[in-house]
Every structure is written in C-alpha cells, then in structure tokens.
Design an enzyme around this catalytic site. Structure first.
Site, mmCIF file in Angstrom:
data_model
loop_
_atom_site.group_PDB
_atom_site.id
_atom_site.type_symbol
_atom_site.label_atom_id
_atom_site.label_comp_id
_atom_site.label_asym_id
_atom_site.label_seq_id
_atom_site.Cartn_x
_atom_site.Cartn_y
_atom_site.Cartn_z
ATOM 1 N N LEU A 185 -23.761 -15.017 -10.249
ATOM 2 C CA LEU A 185 -23.932 -14.072 -9.222
ATOM 3 C C LEU A 185 -22.555 -13.946 -8.503
ATOM 4 O O LEU A 185 -22.082 -12.456 -8.675
ATOM 5 C CB LEU A 185 -25.029 -14.086 -8.073
ATOM 6 N N ASP A 198 -17.151 -26.131 1.047
ATOM 7 C CA ASP A 198 -18.199 -26.936 0.971
ATOM 8 C C ASP A 198 -19.561 -26.716 1.875
ATOM 9 O O ASP A 198 -19.191 -27.334 3.076
ATOM 10 C CB ASP A 198 -17.654 -28.343 0.623
ATOM 11 N N THR A 215 -35.453 -16.603 -4.135
ATOM 12 C CA THR A 215 -36.102 -17.036 -5.281
ATOM 13 C C THR A 215 -37.578 -16.573 -5.306
ATOM 14 O O THR A 215 -38.191 -16.669 -4.313
ATOM 15 C CB THR A 215 -35.848 -18.448 -5.746
ATOM 16 N N TYR A 224 -37.045 -27.274 -4.878
ATOM 17 C CA TYR A 224 -36.033 -26.144 -5.021
ATOM 18 C C TYR A 224 -36.849 -24.916 -4.053
ATOM 19 O O TYR A 224 -36.162 -24.601 -3.286
ATOM 20 C CB TYR A 224 -35.697 -25.578 -6.095
ATOM 21 N N TRP A 244 -35.430 -15.478 -12.617
ATOM 22 C CA TRP A 244 -34.924 -15.752 -13.961
ATOM 23 C C TRP A 244 -33.466 -15.183 -14.009
ATOM 24 O O TRP A 244 -33.273 -14.295 -15.132
ATOM 25 C CB TRP A 244 -35.895 -15.159 -14.921
#
Ligand SMILES: NC(=O)c1ccc[n+]([C@@H]2O[C@H](COP(=O)([O-])OP(=O)(O)OC[C@H]3O[C@@H](n4cnc5c(N)ncnc54)[C@H](OP(=O)(O)O)[C@@H]3O)[C@@H](O)[C@H]2O)c1
Length: 298
Positions: A12, A38, A103, A127, A153
């Site tokens: 993305l 990070d 998600t 996740y 997806w």
C-alpha cells in the site's frame, strides 16, 4: 499538509507513493520504511516524532505475516497494537490526523452476510486480534480526527501477494489446488491508495474535530481464492488448470474467516466513490505488471 506515510516498502505504501508521483497533489509527503521509523520500539517512535512534525499520518505499516503471527504473538502485538496506540497518543497530543489501515480478519466470517462497520468483531487468529486491538486503541484515544479503513485480500504490482504467487506457480505447474470455500473480495492496493488520496482532498475529512470513524473498503463483487486464481490464470494466458479444494485440505497455522465480505456503502456514500469490480482492477494491475516486466527485460 505535511503527510507521513509509514510502511513505504509495503504494497500500500508503494502504491500511494506511485500515485503521489503521478498526480499533482498539493501536499508534502514523507514516505518512511522500517529503517527510518522502526515501529517495534516505543522509544524509537517517541524520538522520531520529537524531531519530525506532521499534519497527517497514514499508517500503512503492519505485521502482515498472518501465519507467522501465530508463533510470534508479541511482535505482531507490538507493531499492530502497541505501536499504533503510541502513534495515536502522539497524534492526539499534537493535533495530527490519522488514517490507519485494518483488516476483514477482525471478523470471524460466520455471519455469511456482508459485514458493516458496526457489526460485532470476533477475530479468529492472532493477526486479527492484534489488528483489532490497534483499532480499539485508536478509537479510545482519538475521539476525533482518526479514520480506520478495513480492507481485504490486498494485492498490487509490488512484493509478495496472491497474484504474484499464482503467476509464478502457474508458470511452473500444470495443475494447482486452490481453496474454494473461503469467500471474500480482492482489493487492488492502487484503488485503495486512490481512495485514501480522495479522502484527504475531501472537505469532510478536513472538518475540524471530525468524529473518528471506521470504514470498509475492498473492490466490488466477491469470489473464492479458487475463483481469484482462475481469473489470474485466464488473464495471464497460462495453461495451468486450477482445481478447487476445501480449507481442510490446505492446513495453515492461522485460521481464516470463511466469509468475510465488507459492505462499502458507508465509504462510497460519504466520499462519493465509484468502486471498481475486482475483475476490472485485477486486469488493470496485471497489465501494469506485464509492462513492468517488459521494461525490466529491456
Ligand atoms: N495484505 C493483505 O492482504 C491485507 C489485507 C487486509 C488488510 N491489510 C492491511 O493493509 C495494510 C497494508 O498492507 P500491505 O499489504 O501493504 O502490507 P505489506 O506489503 O506487508 O507492508 C507492510 C509494511 O509494514 C512494514 N513494517 C513491518 N514491520 C515494521 C516495523 N517494525 N517498523 C516499521 N515498518 C514495519 C513493512 O516493512 P518491511 O518491508 O521492512 O518488512 C512493510 O513496508 C496493513 O495495515 C495490513 O494489515 C492487508
């Protein structure tokens, strides 16, 4: 606006960077990879934002290795939850807007109907649990000025994804067995990137103290992984035969939702979006991919 985009080496992040390069956008973008920021260290995040000032953060970075996360819970939780919580705290105290990506894996997939933003979440893998914890942290810290976009997806011209994997396997194999009993919608990262850029340009997004919201976005339509693989092979012209198999015949460390279709009504109405079918976007991405590989051969 000064805009920070994290996860610049991911699908993305790269898609947004490519759109920003093509478009004449009236904002300054800074794209950071893991090397520059990070997110696995809270002190790193703290010191980065002490010296860098932004008006908007687009958080595309995440721990996305779904199966690995089952055995690497702490790291997944650090990047998908604790780092997101800290970014939200920094955003809140510095009046920075936040666009965060989440998600369809926050759902268990058992509803067997399209999921809307207000449906009950119930993730079935680590996740999904860590991504949901990240969402909840944002919503409890930032009552205003945050947008969470759940997608599904994701694939693109960049990095490892289902399209790249099928193209590679279809060149080397006459037959492939692909799961046909998990239903969802592919999302072309270029389309999601475009949606994010449209949201930024929209007056509604720039209203002062806009209440934080969750939105769902994927391409239009639905399919199984088997249907998706067949379409990839058809477009590519490869001779490989795709056979449907059940989830139980392809065991993975992390469970996947059976049926995770996201309703896009809210985002399309609010931001006046026309959403491409997953087949049209797949064709577009694969055309770009073949241009990229032709260019690489020259
Ligand atoms: N991929 C999908 O199918 C899918 C589906 C639904 C939702 N999403 C969500 O969509 C968003 C974008 O996904 P994507 O497909 O673009 O993911 P991606 O290609 O895996 O990219 C993730 C990015 O996060 C970076 N990252 C990982 N750990 C980091 C750390 N400790 N510090 C800083 N950066 C770190 C990675 O850096 P490195 O390149 O250095 O590893 C990479 O650039 C994520 O929030 C993801 O959860 C993805």
């Amino acid at each position: 606006m000064f805009i920070l985009v994290t996860g610049a080496s991911g699908q993305l992040g790269k898609s947004i960077e490519s759109l920003v390069k093509k478009d004449n956008i009236n904002h300054s973008f800074v794209f950071v990879t893991r090397e520059q920021l990070d997110l696995s260290s809270l002190s790193n995040i703290h010191s980065y934002f002490k010296t860098h000032k932004f008006d908007l953060i687009i958080n595309c970075a995440a721990y996305t290795a779904v199966d690995k996360a089952e055995h690497d819970r702490e790291k997944a939780n650090m990047i998908n939850h604790l780092a997101v919580k800290q970014v939200a705290e920094i955003a809140k105290s510095n009046n920075i807007k936040l666009i965060h990506i989440s998600t369809d894996f926050v759902f268990d997939g058992l509803k067997h109907q399209t999921y809307s933003e207000s449906d009950t979440t119930s993730p079935i893998n680590i996740y999904g649990k860590t991504k949901l914890a990240g969402e909840n942290a944002i919503l409890s810290i930032m009552k205003f000025d945050a947008i969470i976009i759940r997608t599904s997806w994701l694939y693109s011209e960049y990095g490892n994804n289902f399209v790249a994997t099928i193209l590679k396997l279809a060149q080397k194999n006459n037959n492939l067995n692909i799961v046909s009993d998990q239903i969802g919608t592919p999302t072309y990262a270029g389309d999601l990137g475009r949606v994010i850029l449209n949201i930024i340009k929209n007056d509604k997004f720039n209203e002062l103290e806009r209440v934080s919201e969750i939105y769902h976005y994927s391409n239009a339509g639905c399919c199984s992984w088997y249907d998706f693989a067949k379409e990839i092979v058809n477009i590519s012209g490869a001779k490989c035969i795709i056979n449907p198999i059940n989830t139980e015949d392809y065991p993975t460390a992390a469970k996947r939702p059976e049926y995770a279709l996201l309703s896009k009504k809210k985002i399309s109405k609010e931001f006046n979006l026309k959403i491409n079918s997953w087949q049209d976007s797949l064709k577009y991405c694969m055309k770009n991919l073949s241009t990229v590989s032709l260019l690489n051969k020259e």
